[in-house]
Design an enzyme around this catalytic site. Structure first.
Site, PDB file in Angstrom:
ATOM      1  N   GLY A  97       0.797  -1.214   0.000  1.00 34.75           N
ATOM      2  CA  GLY A  97       0.000   0.000   0.000  1.00 34.75           C
ATOM      3  C   GLY A  97       0.831   1.266   0.000  1.00 34.75           C
ATOM      4  O   GLY A  97       1.892   1.344  -0.617  1.00 34.75           O
ATOM      5  N   ASP A 146       2.572   2.563   2.370  1.00 31.78           N
ATOM      6  CA  ASP A 146       3.872   2.372   3.018  1.00 31.78           C
ATOM      7  C   ASP A 146       4.916   1.928   1.992  1.00 31.78           C
ATOM      8  O   ASP A 146       6.002   2.503   1.905  1.00 31.78           O
ATOM      9  CB  ASP A 146       3.726   1.332   4.132  1.00 31.78           C
ATOM     10  CG  ASP A 146       4.940   1.207   5.025  1.00 31.78           C
ATOM     11  OD1 ASP A 146       5.814   2.088   5.006  1.00 31.78           O
ATOM     12  OD2 ASP A 146       5.002   0.216   5.777  1.00 31.78           O
ATOM     13  N   GLY A 172      -6.533   0.741   4.584  1.00 33.77           N
ATOM     14  CA  GLY A 172      -6.147  -0.264   3.603  1.00 33.77           C
ATOM     15  C   GLY A 172      -6.027  -1.624   4.255  1.00 33.77           C
ATOM     16  O   GLY A 172      -7.014  -2.200   4.739  1.00 33.77           O
TER      17      GLY A 172
END
Length: 181
Positions: free
Chosen positions: A39, A41, A131
């Site tokens: 995601g 990150d 997410g």
């Protein structure tokens, strides 16, 4: 894009890629080991320069240990247009009865306070915990917007961008903002 004046500051709700924004800092929805992941990150780690950002994150973990949910730390932005990244650990959704709203609020507040401590006034947030951590968007939006609005109203930031990756998320956040702000 929606712009909303809140106290002396401004909230911007926008669709896009947080890694492309030229703001003072972007917020990363990190894991407790600051190890990068999927995601937003993973996207931030790749865009910032994977090796250098991982080294900076590993140095933080070596010094202080894992981050608890709601805590935040600062690293350079390396190859990003934003010179800094604030990493915060969002709550994993477990039904809402395990302090998730307060922990999500804390993520936003500690990130804003850390930015203020370093003189960073223009901050971009993703939809923290919405997410892989499974926080329902319709429940996360009012918590996040309340925390960000409070931060803007009290002068922790001059401008906060809520950056949503897709159109459906943007529409949901904008609709909630219209109702509660």
């Amino acid at each position: 894009m929606r712009r909303i004046k809140i106290g002396p500051g401004q909230l911007v709700i926008r669709q896009g890629d947080i890694t492309t924004l030229a703001v003072d800092c972007i917020v990363n929805a990190a894991n407790s080991r600051l190890a990068g992941g999927g995601g937003v990150d993973g996207a931030i780690h790749r865009a910032a320069g994977l090796q250098r950002l991982q080294q900076a994150c590993q140095a933080i973990i070596a010094q202080r240990g894992r981050l608890e949910t709601g805590q935040a730390v600062l690293t350079p932005g390396f190859d990003l247009p934003a010179p800094f990244i604030i990493h915060t650990v969002g709550p994993v959704w477990r039904g809402g009865d395990h302090g998730e709203p307060e922990l999500l609020r804390q993520c936003h507040h500690t990130s804003l306070a850390l930015a203020r401590e370093h003189g960073l006034e223009r901050i971009a947030f993703p939809a923290i915990s919405c997410g892989a951590y499974g926080y329902p968007v319709d429940l996360a939006v009012p918590v996040a917007l309340d925390a960000v609005s409070h931060g803007l109203f009290t002068g922790l930031a001059a401008e906060v961008h809520m950056v949503l990756r897709d159109q459906a998320a943007f529409v949901a956040w904008a609709a909630h903002a219209d109702r509660i702000l």
